[in-house]
Design an enzyme around this catalytic site. Structure first.
Site, PDB file in Angstrom:
ATOM      1  N   GLU A  21       1.248  -1.031  -0.384  1.00  0.00           N
ATOM      2  CA  GLU A  21       0.532   0.347  -0.160  1.00  0.00           C
ATOM      3  C   GLU A  21       1.015   1.045  -0.319  1.00  0.00           C
ATOM      4  O   GLU A  21       0.396   1.981  -0.867  1.00  0.00           O
ATOM      5  CB  GLU A  21      -0.541  -0.299   1.208  1.00  0.00           C
ATOM      6  CG  GLU A  21      -1.860  -1.153   0.963  1.00  0.00           C
ATOM      7  CD  GLU A  21      -2.702  -1.197   2.328  1.00  0.00           C
ATOM      8  OE1 GLU A  21      -4.472  -1.288   2.264  1.00  0.00           O
ATOM      9  OE2 GLU A  21      -2.248  -1.525   3.569  1.00  0.00           O
ATOM     10  N   TYR A  53     -12.925  27.543  -0.360  1.00  0.00           N
ATOM     11  CA  TYR A  53     -13.956  25.778  -0.903  1.00  0.00           C
ATOM     12  C   TYR A  53     -12.104  25.332  -1.246  1.00  0.00           C
ATOM     13  O   TYR A  53     -11.951  24.425  -1.418  1.00  0.00           O
ATOM     14  CB  TYR A  53     -14.970  25.593  -1.108  1.00  0.00           C
ATOM     15  CG  TYR A  53     -15.563  25.387  -2.814  1.00  0.00           C
ATOM     16  CD1 TYR A  53     -14.962  25.180  -3.396  1.00  0.00           C
ATOM     17  CD2 TYR A  53     -16.492  26.832  -2.147  1.00  0.00           C
ATOM     18  CE1 TYR A  53     -15.689  26.304  -4.835  1.00  0.00           C
ATOM     19  CE2 TYR A  53     -17.524  27.226  -3.666  1.00  0.00           C
ATOM     20  CZ  TYR A  53     -16.776  27.327  -4.359  1.00  0.00           C
ATOM     21  OH  TYR A  53     -17.125  27.099  -6.096  1.00  0.00           O
ATOM     22  N   LEU A  72      -5.667   5.035   8.826  1.00  0.00           N
ATOM     23  CA  LEU A  72      -6.581   6.320   8.303  1.00  0.00           C
ATOM     24  C   LEU A  72      -6.848   7.042   9.375  1.00  0.00           C
ATOM     25  O   LEU A  72      -7.268   7.825   8.961  1.00  0.00           O
ATOM     26  CB  LEU A  72      -8.204   5.342   8.012  1.00  0.00           C
ATOM     27  CG  LEU A  72      -7.990   4.710   6.652  1.00  0.00           C
ATOM     28  CD1 LEU A  72      -9.366   3.762   6.591  1.00  0.00           C
ATOM     29  CD2 LEU A  72      -7.392   5.573   5.210  1.00  0.00           C
ATOM     30  N   GLU A  73      -6.732   6.897  10.757  1.00  0.00           N
ATOM     31  CA  GLU A  73      -7.133   7.122  11.973  1.00  0.00           C
ATOM     32  C   GLU A  73      -6.309   8.351  11.327  1.00  0.00           C
ATOM     33  O   GLU A  73      -6.356   9.884  12.151  1.00  0.00           O
ATOM     34  CB  GLU A  73      -7.220   6.800  12.973  1.00  0.00           C
ATOM     35  CG  GLU A  73      -8.071   5.499  12.847  1.00  0.00           C
ATOM     36  CD  GLU A  73      -8.143   4.906  13.178  1.00  0.00           C
ATOM     37  OE1 GLU A  73      -8.985   3.734  12.741  1.00  0.00           O
ATOM     38  OE2 GLU A  73      -6.756   3.979  12.146  1.00  0.00           O
ATOM     39  N   LYS A  99     -11.546   4.388   2.051  1.00  0.00           N
ATOM     40  CA  LYS A  99     -10.709   3.869   1.483  1.00  0.00           C
ATOM     41  C   LYS A  99     -11.219   2.502   0.575  1.00  0.00           C
ATOM     42  O   LYS A  99     -11.901   1.503   1.009  1.00  0.00           O
ATOM     43  CB  LYS A  99     -10.080   2.930   2.228  1.00  0.00           C
ATOM     44  CG  LYS A  99      -8.563   2.664   2.373  1.00  0.00           C
ATOM     45  CD  LYS A  99      -7.577   1.993   3.041  1.00  0.00           C
ATOM     46  CE  LYS A  99      -6.365   1.348   2.930  1.00  0.00           C
ATOM     47  NZ  LYS A  99      -5.597   1.107   3.749  1.00  0.00           N
TER      48      LYS A  99
END
Length: 124
Positions: A21, A53, A72-73, A99
């Site tokens: 990954e 934005y 991911l956290e 994901k």
């Protein structure tokens, strides 16, 4: 509280626990909700009285891709923290990090984490 929302921001990056990954990367999808007062911009119709934005989205991509994280956290937290640090008028940021190609042998739409961080938590 007023919000600026960026939904479905597609980013190619190199996060994950598995070595492949981090080597080959994969697609991520990010939803950003930035809480900030918008009343002044509503009255003045001036970009200087809000947070663009486009700037939020570009900053999120820059922060997200600036390093490789296992979790991911951690990646979502870095984005939330970075946005609060870059844009002083933001009170809180919510990041939903998806994901869709997680290496799990099941049929799913996506795996995700959702992190909320407010300005008062920045120095904790």
């Amino acid at each position: 509280m007023d919000k600026i929302i960026v939904k479905g921001l597609k980013i190619y990056a190199y996060h994950g626990v598995n070595p492949e990954e981090k080597e080959f990367g994969q697609n991520f999808v990010m939803d950003i909700t930035a809480f900030t007062p918008l009343k002044k911009a509503c009255v003045t119709d001036c970009i200087d009285d809000t947070v663009s934005y486009a700037k939020i989205a570009k900053a999120a991509v820059e922060i997200f891709t600036s390093e490789k994280n296992d979790l991911l956290e951690r990646a979502a937290y870095r984005v939330a923290k970075g946005l609060l640090e870059r844009f002083e008028t933001l009170d809180e940021v919510n990041i939903l990090l998806k994901k869709p190609d997680a290496p799990v042998k099941l049929d799913f739409e996506y795996m995700a984490v959702e992190i909320s961080l407010n300005r008062s938590e920045l120095n904790e």
